[in-house]
Structure formats: C-alpha cells, structure tokens
Design a protein around this motif. Structure first.
Motif, short mmCIF file in Angstrom:
data_model
loop_
_atom_site.label_atom_id
_atom_site.label_comp_id
_atom_site.label_asym_id
_atom_site.label_seq_id
_atom_site.Cartn_x
_atom_site.Cartn_y
_atom_site.Cartn_z
N ALA A 187 0.71 -1.26 0.00
CA ALA A 187 -0.07 -0.15 0.09
C ALA A 187 0.91 1.16 0.02
N GLU A 188 1.93 1.39 0.48
CA GLU A 188 2.81 2.31 0.59
C GLU A 188 3.28 2.60 -0.60
N SER A 189 3.96 1.61 -1.58
CA SER A 189 4.33 1.72 -2.62
C SER A 189 3.29 2.35 -3.56
N LEU A 190 2.00 1.87 -3.53
CA LEU A 190 1.27 2.49 -4.15
C LEU A 190 0.67 3.88 -3.83
N TYR A 191 0.67 4.06 -2.56
CA TYR A 191 0.36 5.52 -2.18
C TYR A 191 1.44 6.59 -2.83
N TYR A 192 2.69 6.16 -2.71
CA TYR A 192 3.45 6.93 -3.38
C TYR A 192 3.35 7.24 -4.81
N PHE A 193 3.27 5.96 -5.61
CA PHE A 193 3.20 6.14 -7.16
C PHE A 193 1.99 6.94 -7.32
N ALA A 194 0.76 6.78 -6.71
CA ALA A 194 -0.23 7.77 -7.18
C ALA A 194 -0.10 9.07 -6.84
N HIS A 195 0.71 9.37 -5.88
CA HIS A 195 0.98 10.81 -5.33
C HIS A 195 2.05 11.33 -6.62
N ALA A 196 3.04 10.67 -6.85
CA ALA A 196 4.26 11.04 -7.74
C ALA A 196 3.38 11.41 -9.15
N LEU A 197 2.33 10.33 -9.72
CA LEU A 197 1.70 10.96 -11.02
C LEU A 197 0.93 12.01 -10.70
N ARG A 198 0.32 12.17 -9.77
CA ARG A 198 -0.42 13.55 -9.47
C ARG A 198 0.59 14.64 -9.34
N ARG A 199 1.68 14.80 -8.71
CA ARG A 199 2.74 15.69 -8.56
C ARG A 199 3.31 16.17 -10.04
N TYR A 209 5.29 -8.53 -21.07
CA TYR A 209 3.90 -8.87 -21.17
C TYR A 209 3.36 -9.07 -19.83
N GLU A 210 4.08 -9.67 -18.92
CA GLU A 210 3.71 -9.72 -17.43
C GLU A 210 3.47 -8.26 -16.84
N ALA A 211 3.94 -7.16 -17.34
CA ALA A 211 4.05 -5.77 -17.01
C ALA A 211 2.75 -5.38 -17.43
N ALA A 212 2.56 -5.55 -18.46
CA ALA A 212 1.20 -5.08 -19.41
C ALA A 212 -0.03 -5.79 -18.64
N VAL A 213 -0.09 -6.60 -18.04
CA VAL A 213 -0.98 -7.44 -17.49
C VAL A 213 -1.43 -6.85 -15.96
N LEU A 214 -0.45 -6.48 -15.45
CA LEU A 214 -0.54 -5.96 -14.15
C LEU A 214 -1.59 -4.61 -13.95
N PRO A 215 -2.38 -4.66 -12.93
CA PRO A 215 -3.44 -3.72 -12.78
C PRO A 215 -2.92 -2.17 -12.86
N ARG A 216 -3.56 -1.34 -13.27
CA ARG A 216 -3.10 0.32 -13.34
C ARG A 216 -4.02 1.26 -12.93
N MET A 217 -3.23 2.37 -12.48
CA MET A 217 -3.90 3.39 -11.99
C MET A 217 -3.82 4.59 -12.60
N LEU A 218 -4.90 5.46 -12.17
CA LEU A 218 -5.08 6.88 -12.46
C LEU A 218 -4.17 7.69 -11.59
N PRO A 219 -3.78 9.15 -11.64
CA PRO A 219 -3.06 9.83 -10.88
C PRO A 219 -4.02 10.09 -9.41
N MET A 220 -3.35 10.02 -8.23
CA MET A 220 -4.63 10.46 -7.02
C MET A 220 -5.12 11.74 -7.30
N ARG A 221 -6.43 11.65 -7.14
CA ARG A 221 -7.09 12.92 -7.07
C ARG A 221 -6.69 13.91 -5.96
N SER A 222 -7.31 14.90 -6.05
CA SER A 222 -7.09 16.04 -5.08
C SER A 222 -7.79 15.79 -3.65
#
Length: 591
Positions: free
Chosen positions: A321-333, A513-526
């Motif tokens: 969860a911490e990695s995902l939290y940082y990733f979503a925030h980095a996308l937003r920034r 291909y494995e990387a393409a299968v993994l779930p994807r996210m949108l940037p964290m919203r405000s």
C-alpha cells in the motif's frame, strides 16, 4: 484466392468467433501461427524468438505490417502502411486526418528521430465548433475543428525514411474499405458508446450507420467513398490531402459550415522534426517525445521521485500500500508540474529544473514527510467521506461508487522492428484532426479536444503562428549500451500508464507482457481518490485506507487504461519478442 484474401478471411473469421474472457497472464503461446489468431480482449499471444516483429491494435494492421516487411520494406514502410490501413479498419480509434507521432531508431547510424505531426489550430482564426455543447457521447462537450496532421506526417516520414513507393503504402488499405472488413465485438462496443457524436451529421451517418445502425458483429463494414479516396491518394500522393482535390473539398465544407479557413492553412504549420528527449535511468537510456509533448518529462519526474522514495524496497505497488500510495501521489505531482509546459519555440521550458535529480529528491521528500504517521489510522475518515459501497465495490471486505464514465481513448499505437534492427514506435489517432463530426469523401473526423487549461491533457494557444499543442504521446524506446532493447507505446491514459510500465520493467524486472497485465491506476485526485483496476488483495486495500486513500473501482481490465504494443530483444539470444495488450483486441506477429 490469393494469400492476402486468405489471410483476410482467416482474420475475419477469428474476429467473429473471438472470446471476451479476461486475461490471467499465465499462458503465453510462443509459436507463431500461420494465420492471424482470434481478435479478442483477453490473454494474448506473445511472439518470441523472431528476426522481425510487429504489433498493433488490430489483426489486419499487424498482418499488413508483416506483409510489408516480407516484401522488402523496412520498419518505417511497415508502420506507414499499417497506419494507413488502421485508419481504414479502425474508425473507432483513428482516421486519415488526425495526429501522427513517431519515434525511430535507425540501425545504420544509431540515431534517434522524432516527428510531431499533431493537428494544428489556425493561428488567424478563433475556435470553431460544430457540435452543440453537452451533446451526449462527445468528449469535452464541443471539440474544436483543426487542420489535419495525419497525412502531412506520414508524407514527411516517407520522404525521409521510406524505401517503398507511396502507392505501395496505400494500396493494402483499399480492399478493406471497398469490400469491407468484418465487425468485431470490441470495435462495435466502442462505436455504440460513441454513436451520438458519430451520427450527429448526415455525412458521418453514412460512414458509421450505413443501414441506420452500427454494423453488427460479423457484418461486413464497407466504406466505398473512402475506397475511392484511397485510390486517388495512392495515385496522386499525399498532396491529395494537403493541396489536392480532397483538401479543396475539406476547405469548401469548412467554409460552408462557417469555418473560414483557406487552402493555404492546410500547409501553414508543417510537421516538426525534433530531437527526442533522452534521459538515463538505472543503466538505461530512455528515448521519448520532447516538448511540447509532455511524456518524456512526465516519466522522468515520476520515476525520479519514486527512485528517491526507494519504492523497490517497499515491494510492488500491487503488494504494498505504501508503494502504491507514493506512485499515485507521484503521478499527481508530475501532472501538476507539467501544467506549465508549452511549445518551446514560443515559451520558456525549465527542462533543467524538471529533470534535476535534486528537484526529484525535493519532491520525494515532500511526499515522504507529509504522509500519515504510523500511529494515524484514517480508515474512519475514508468511510465517513465516501459512499459505504465504494470499498466493497473494490473488493474490500468492509466500505467507494462505480467508475465514472469516460470517453473511449481513441488512438492506435504501432510497434515494428525489422531484420536490420530498425525500431519504430508510432501513434496514429483520430484526435486533433479535421472538422469535428463531419466526413469528407468517406473520411470521418473528430476535431481536437484541446482545452485552454493548465491541467488539460491537450492544450495550446491561439493567435500564435506555428504553435503546436501540448499532448501526451507515449512512444518510447529504451536503449542499453546505445542500442534498443525494448520499445513500447499505448493509447488510452498515456500520461500515467507509461511510467507504470517502465517501473514494472526496470524497477521490478517484470517480463514486458507480465508488466502489461498488472493492474493500472490513474493519478491520485485532489480528494485523495485513487481510481484503479480492481485486482488488489484485501491487505493492500485495508492498508491503503489507513493512509487515507479513497478507492474508486475501474473494471478489472479497463480498455481506457491503454493497449501497449511492445517489442523487446532477448538478452541471451538477441532475438526479438513482441506482444499486445490484453485490454483491447490487438495482435503481435513475427517471423
């Protein structure tokens, strides 16, 4: 029956029978079939151990590229022929007036090239819109008409790198317009979603609803007017679309509607050759579109922040969860930062600041030192500020709404590597082309969804001659020791999915291909909402909620989240592999 007719019939039979099962990513067929496999969403064939490969979002297009390679054309010839055919058989995603974006690595010189041929806004006219505001099925309410970029772009590529005659690039597309190509389930579903905008005007109804309805699955979808246009294009060259009779019809139609363009506007802002952005990351050199395209800078910012956050030690974002939290925030920034990006020919672009390792460290420190303390549990806050059903919809065993409807991401990416080692990543798209909602001589158009806003994906400036709009083209080639080892690109939510793929492959060592299968996210919203494909464990969901993340479910495999076309070289054998994304109905091939 000749070989082309046989392959066409085989591919079309496959489309009619295609499965829609979700992909598991567990089975990759490594042998190349003699005929194109079924066109369907779901698990895809990965071709391995090849001398040359091609990948696209449609079996007919991939076969066209392979045929061009086998006939002696290079990767550039194949990609051009593929794009012209794609704009014939995939009118849900592209057309002959939109945008072309091209990254090329030339084997004999070791040089990389970029072409930006996005449709342009006339500098001497105000915005012109044909649709009424708020029409159902039309993204952004009222797209602006703009000068086509597709044919000028393909023409510029052919003049510089093509080896086949122009006619040879166009002729493969003609039978698919004249005789028709069989409608598949995926294409029909997209067209039905878009039907209000696609059939608002009579000329578009003739293309998209020839018998009053969207053609049914298995039905031949013909476009005789486009077939005639393609014949003229083959015989008269790309000038037919820029100064010839088609261009004259385009201008006359525009004038009749009230858009006062002139024939000279069709060539006023030619495609721009520019140096692609090249940047280093963990021993690789990444080649991507440079400003005003924002993808190179966006990926550099996101991966730079994540590197300073050392997310690989936290685990993959699907497991931490911490990695995902940082990733979503980095996308937003990164999205926020690049709201200030404009065309460098008219504006300052602080590239040195945005690509500075010290700046990345600064942004990472802000993210790291502002998250909840270990003793702070925000679960109740999330439950109090969300719908009770939201978390259950995501799969969480305790508390967010169904995913909001978004416009289909209408674009197509092409990947091609030839036997000589030339690599092409090219996008062709209906976006930013022509008179919105009008067809001219069988060529449909959707205009540009440019919005004059710092956070808009497509944005530009009026009244500035030569200004090119900012967009998010994702063509990417990754070099190791100066030579390509991997390339990819995608339509859809390009800005946020490309860095996720790069991180999956470079940071975590995933098979492409494995990387393409993994779930994807949108940037964290405000409001701290993360929209993501619903394939996370209950533990990750619970830990995310403790960090204050609200979850909004996307489908398990959401076609808006991209369709990666990619190729990579096996480090042991030196041979080529290629794949297409499970989220759409594409196909990879090789020989």
């Amino acid at each position: 029956m000749n070989r082309r007719e046989f392959l066409r019939d085989a591919a079309m039979a496959g489309m009619a029978a295609g499965s829609t099962a979700f992909v598991t990513g567990s089975t990759n067929v490594e042998a190349q079939a003699s005929t194109p496999p079924l066109a369907h969403q779901g698990d895809k064939r990965v071709v391995r151990g090849m001398k040359a490969v091609a990948s696209s979002q449609h079996p007919i297009v991939t076969q066209t590229m392979i045929d061009m390679l086998k006939s002696g054309g290079n990767a550039v010839d194949a990609a051009m022929a593929g794009a012209i055919t794609q704009a014939t058989v995939q009118l849900d995603m592209t057309n002959h007036t939109g945008t072309v974006s091209f990254i090329y690595w030339e084997a004999k010189t070791g040089k990389t090239y970029q072409l930006n041929s996005m449709g342009t806004l006339p500098p001497n006219l105000p915005p012109f819109r044909t649709y009424p505001p708020g029409l159902d099925g039309v993204a952004a309410g009222a797209p602006m008409s703009c000068i086509p970029g597709f044919m000028p772009g393909v023409s510029a590529i052919h003049a510089r790198f093509g080896t086949k005659p122009w006619k040879a690039l166009v002729e493969p597309a003609i039978p698919w317009a004249e005789n028709g190509h069989q409608m598949d389930e995926f294409t029909r579903s997209v067209l039905e979603y878009e039907i209000a905008g696609n059939t608002f005007f009579p000329s578009m109804r003739a293309v998209y609803a020839p018998n009053g309805f969207t053609p049914s699955v298995g039905e031949l979808w013909k476009n005789p007017a486009l077939a005639n246009t393609l014949r003229r294009l083959a015989d008269e060259g790309p000038e037919y679309f820029t100064t010839g009779e088609w261009a004259q019809h385009f201008v006359a139609t525009a004038n009749q509607l009230g858009w006062r363009i002139q024939l000279s506007d069709m060539t006023a802002t030619p495609p721009r050759w520019q140096e692609p952005m090249r940047w280093s990351y963990k021993g690789y050199e990444i080649v991507q579109p440079s400003a005003p395209e924002r993808q190179g800078l966006f990926c550099n910012l996101v991966l730079g922040m994540l590197n300073h956050l050392d997310i690989t030690t936290l685990g993959h974002y699907t497991e931490s969860a911490e990695s995902l939290y940082y990733f979503a925030h980095a996308l937003r920034r990164a999205e926020f930062e690049l709201g200030m990006l404009s065309d460098p020919e008219q504006f300052g672009v602080p590239i040195d600041t945005w690509t500075s390792d010290a700046f990345h460290a600064h942004l990472a420190a802000i993210l790291k030192n502002s998250k909840p303390k270990p003793s702070t549990d925000l679960t109740r806050h999330v439950e109090y500020t969300s719908y009770r059903s939201n978390l259950q919809a995501f799969g969480y065993a305790a508390s967010a709404t169904s995913a909001e409807v978004r416009q289909p991401a209408g674009s197509c990416e092409l990947t091609c590597v030839d036997e000589q080692g030339n690599w092409v990543q090219m996008m062709d798209t209906l976006q930013s082309g022509g008179i919105a909602g009008i067809a001219v001589d069988g060529v449909p158009m959707c205009g540009s969804h440019c919005v004059f806003d710092t956070q808009a994906a497509i944005s530009g400036w009026l009244g500035v001659p030569g200004n090119r709009m900012r967009s998010v083209m994702g063509n990417t080639i990754v070099l190791k020791d100066g030579k390509p080892v991997y390339s990819m690109g995608t339509p859809g939510n390009v800005h946020c999915t490309i860095p996720q793929m790069l991180s999956n492959i470079i940071d975590y060592g995933k098979d492409p291909y494995e990387a393409a299968v993994l779930p994807r996210m949108l940037p964290m919203r405000s409001d701290f909402t993360i929209e993501m494909e619903t394939r996370l464990s209950d533990k990750v969901l619970r830990d995310l909620v403790k960090l204050g993340a609200k979850l909004k479910p996307l489908p398990p495999f959401d076609f808006h989240m991209g369709s990666f076309q990619q190729a990579w070289r096996d480090p042991k054998t030196g041979q080529l592999n290629a794949s297409t994304d499970p989220r759409r109905a594409g196909m990879a091939m090789g020989y």
